[in-house]
Every structure is written in structure tokens, then in C-alpha cells.
Motif scaffolding. Structure first.
Motif, PDB file in Angstrom:
ATOM      1  N   GLU A 185       0.814  -1.061   0.240  1.00  0.00           N
ATOM      2  CA  GLU A 185       0.144   0.184  -0.065  1.00  0.00           C
ATOM      3  C   GLU A 185       0.848   1.113  -0.271  1.00  0.00           C
ATOM      4  OE1 GLU A 185      -2.471  -0.337   3.399  1.00  0.00           O
ATOM      5  OE2 GLU A 185      -3.951  -1.373   2.272  1.00  0.00           O
ATOM      6  N   HIS A 199       0.938   5.577   0.946  1.00  0.00           N
ATOM      7  CA  HIS A 199      -0.061   6.429   1.583  1.00  0.00           C
ATOM      8  C   HIS A 199       0.668   7.765   1.587  1.00  0.00           C
ATOM      9  CE1 HIS A 199      -1.431   2.969   4.081  1.00  0.00           C
ATOM     10  NE2 HIS A 199      -0.343   2.771   4.242  1.00  0.00           N
ATOM     11  N   ALA A 252       5.172   5.569   1.841  1.00  0.00           N
ATOM     12  CA  ALA A 252       4.640   6.764   2.153  1.00  0.00           C
ATOM     13  C   ALA A 252       5.260   8.029   1.411  1.00  0.00           C
ATOM     14  CB  ALA A 252       4.411   6.905   3.715  1.00  0.00           C
ATOM     15  N   CYS A 306       3.795   9.124  10.246  1.00  0.00           N
ATOM     16  CA  CYS A 306       3.224   8.031   9.054  1.00  0.00           C
ATOM     17  C   CYS A 306       2.378   7.166  10.100  1.00  0.00           C
ATOM     18  CB  CYS A 306       3.939   7.445   8.347  1.00  0.00           C
ATOM     19  SG  CYS A 306       3.221   6.318   7.085  1.00  0.00           S
ATOM     20  N   GLN A 307       2.903   6.535  11.118  1.00  0.00           N
ATOM     21  CA  GLN A 307       2.258   5.846  11.767  1.00  0.00           C
ATOM     22  C   GLN A 307       0.995   6.074  12.609  1.00  0.00           C
ATOM     23  OE1 GLN A 307       5.627   4.622  14.248  1.00  0.00           O
ATOM     24  NE2 GLN A 307       6.160   2.653  13.070  1.00  0.00           N
ATOM     25  N   ILE A 319      -1.830   6.602   9.920  1.00  0.00           N
ATOM     26  CA  ILE A 319      -2.572   5.601   9.468  1.00  0.00           C
ATOM     27  C   ILE A 319      -3.391   5.092  10.696  1.00  0.00           C
ATOM     28  CG2 ILE A 319      -2.216   3.191   8.998  1.00  0.00           C
ATOM     29  CD1 ILE A 319       0.269   3.954   7.529  1.00  0.00           C
ATOM     30  N   ALA A 356      -4.386   9.275   7.045  1.00  0.00           N
ATOM     31  CA  ALA A 356      -3.575   9.007   5.763  1.00  0.00           C
ATOM     32  C   ALA A 356      -4.475   8.657   4.569  1.00  0.00           C
ATOM     33  CB  ALA A 356      -2.553   7.552   6.275  1.00  0.00           C
ATOM     34  N   THR A 376      -4.903   6.420   1.755  1.00  0.00           N
ATOM     35  CA  THR A 376      -4.215   5.251   0.835  1.00  0.00           C
ATOM     36  C   THR A 376      -4.528   5.346  -0.442  1.00  0.00           C
ATOM     37  OG1 THR A 376      -4.194   4.068   2.754  1.00  0.00           O
ATOM     38  CG2 THR A 376      -4.138   2.890   1.002  1.00  0.00           C
TER      39      THR A 376
END
Length: 330
Positions: free
Chosen positions: A3, A5, A105, A308-309, A312, A317, A319
Motif C-alpha cells: 500500500e 499512503h 508513504a 506516518c504511523q 494511519i 492517511a 491510501t
């Protein structure tokens, strides 16, 4: 399934504005990872333009093994933007998996860059000031976005400051920074360059390309050489000096690089901020101390992965479906 992001500046700005201590901890821990050899941080790469020598776009690749992440910051610096009330710098950060190499990402990164720079500066001030958050005065030479962000970190980390003094060749910029700091409860005002240079902590955040500071600082002063090119080699050589990374800092005609060329050696540098934090050397009483952080890509990488964590986990985020058209070989 792989994926991809996208994390935009609105979420990043909001999150960073509420988590200054987290940002500082990430910067501190990343410096220690780098100090312990747990990173890759090769030279930055500069793209310049034949008809606009002051403009540049810089690529900063890096990897952090404990984070299992690699990536690259792509940051543009166009100083003439300020004439049109545009910010000088704009940036993106790409994160890659160390397991597959796939990028996963893309983050708006001018805010990440400004905040990691500010966290690094205030962390340096804290350790140069013998782990105290009290100082009679702080002086800013330059009043742009980085100066504002550094000032905000001082405020958010509850430093006790009697006076904050600001000088900028653009008087409206100086006024804006003063108003911002006064709104944050600080006693701030504009003054001459010489008044700013007399402060206990002096912070250079300019776009200067060649040195113009020729007068030595006093032994009690702490200097954050964020813009790297304001201070003459002789002033550097008359001071105690620390960097974020010695090899990186002694390049690209920075003030420490010019001092190395002048002195034909590196004995004037005591070590790195991580070395100071781990007790490898101490702040001296008989000389001013200057911190010259070149700006390590691993700092952007570590902060970017954390953001980023968080994006999400909180549904912030975007996707992108089908970003990778194919991932299977057959």
C-alpha cells in the motif's frame, strides 16, 4: 499487498503543534542511534540552476536500522520566495521499507524539517546551557519560519527567558516574530544586530551565503549556528565547537568548513551533540560554545515514520488504491 499512503501538511502541522516533547525525544534518540552507528546518512545532493544560483533543491537519503526504514527528503530552498510572501522552503519525504525497498508513504515535509530543526536547536541549547532551561536573553538573527518554530519550541518547553531580542534586515519579518512571541507570553522586541549578538543565547537563522560576523563571542555565550554560514572562521576558531556530524558539517563552505581550511585541521571541534549528551566532553568555562547542525536526513526519516504511523492509526492517511500497478513478477 503493498500500500502507498499520502500524509498531508494539515494533519502533520496539527499533530506537531501538540507534541513538542515527543519530537524532541525522537530527535534525541535519533542522534544517539547515529552516534552508535545504527544509521546510514550519506552526503546530501544539491541540484542547482544556472540562471538562479541562490536557488537549490537538496536530496537527503538516509536509513535507520532500528526503525527498519529508509527514505529521502527532497527539499527546495528558493530565497526569493519571501519577496512574494511565500515560504522559502518546501519539501516532501518518501519512506521505503527495508524489507522490500518499496516506498510506502509520501509526507509533506517542510513542517517536519522545521520542527526537527527546532527540536535539534533547543536540545543543543539545553545541553550547552548545562541542562538548564533558564537564560537571561535569547537573540534571533533572522525572523523566518525556522526562527518562529525554534521560538515556539523554547516556549512550549517552558524555558524561563527574561528577554527575546530579534533582528532581521526585513523589519516586517522581525515585527511579525516579535508579535508572535509576545502573543505567546514572552517579553520580545526588535533591536540592532549588535544588541542581538550580545544575548546569552544567539541563534542564526538567515539565508546568508558568506560570513559577516567578525567579532568574537564572550565565554558565557551559547550560539546556535543553524544557518551555518554567518560566522567568520576566526570567530569559530576562538570558540568551543560541536556539530551534529563532523564529516557532514565540514563541507559546502559552512563556517566550520572555512575554519578547517583556515587552520588546516579539525582540533577546534570538540565533538558532536551526542558526544556531549553521553559525557564524552564537557562545556568549557573559558570559551563561548557554538553548535553547528548540518541537518541530518535521519532526523526527518525518524520523525516522518512516526507521523506516518500516527496518521494511519487515526485514519488521517490517504491510501492510494492501485498506486503500484504490478507487484508480482509473473
Amino acid at each position: 499487498m503493498t500500500e502507498f499512503h499520502i500524509i498531508g501538511g494539515e494533519f502533520i502541522g496539527d499533530y506537531l503543534s501538540k507534541h513538542h516533547d515527543v519530537v524532541t525525544d525522537i530527535v534525541k534518540n535519533t542522534y544517539l542511534h547515529h552516534h552508535n552507528g545504527n544509521t546510514e546518512n550519506p552526503d546530501s545532493y544539491f541540484l542547482r540552476f544556472r540562471d538562479s544560483p541562490s536557488d537549490r533543491i537538496i536530496a537527503l537519503p538516509s536509513a535507520i536500522y532500528p526503525e527498519e526504514t529508509a527514505g529521502i527528503k527532497w527539499i527546495a530552498s528558493f530565497p526569493r520566495n519571501v519577496e512574494h510572501n511565500l515560504q522559502r522552503a518546501s519539501a516532501v519525504l518518501i519512506l521505503n521499507s527495508l524489507a522490500t525497498g518499496y516506498p510506502y508513504a509520501c509526507l509533506e515535509s517542510s513542517l517536519i524539517s522545521a520542527n526537527r530543526t527546532a527540536a535539534s536547536a533547543v536540545l543543543g541549547a539545553y545541553w550547552m546551557n548545562r541542562q538548564s532551561r533558564t537564560t537571561p536573553s535569547i537573540g534571533f538573527v533572522g525572523a523566518g519560519v525556522i526562527a518562529r518554530t525554534i521560538g515556539n519550541f523554547f516556549v512550549r518547553q517552558e524555558w524561563k527567558i527574561n528577554d527575546i531580542v530579534v533582528f532581521d534586515q526585513h523589519t516586517d519579518s522581525a515585527d511579525h516574530l516579535v508579535n508572535y512571541l509576545c502573543d505567546a507570553g514572552q517579553h520580545a522586541y526588535t533591536a540592532s544586530l549588535s544588541d542581538v549578538l550580545a544575548c546569552d543565547i544567539v541563534i542564526f537563522v538567515t539565508t546568508a551565503s558568506t560570513p559577516y560576523i567578525e567579532t568574537a563571542f564572550q565565554p558565557h555565550q551559547k550560539v546556535l549556528n543553524i544557518s551555518l554560514r554567518d560566522i567568520s572562521p576566526d570567530v569559530i576558531l576562538a570558540s568551543q565547537n560541536i556539530c551534529d556530524d563532523i564529516e557532514h558539517c565540514l563541507k559546502a563552505s559552512t563556517s566550520p568548513h572555512l575554519a578547517e581550511q583556515r587552520s588546516q585541521g579539525r582540533d577546534f571541534i570538540d565533538g558532536t551533540l551526542a558526544g556531549l549528551m553521553t559525557g564524552q566532553f564537557q562545556v568549557r568555562e573559558d570559551k563561548p560554545i557554538i553548535f553547528s547542525p548540518f541537518g541530518l536526513g535521519v532526523l526527518d526519516l525518524a520523525l516522518g515514520k512516526y507521523l506516518c504511523q500516527q496518521a494511519i492509526a487515526t485514519g488521517n492517511a490517504l491510501t492510494v488504491p492501485g498506486f503500484f500497478a504490478e507487484t508480482s513478477r509473473w
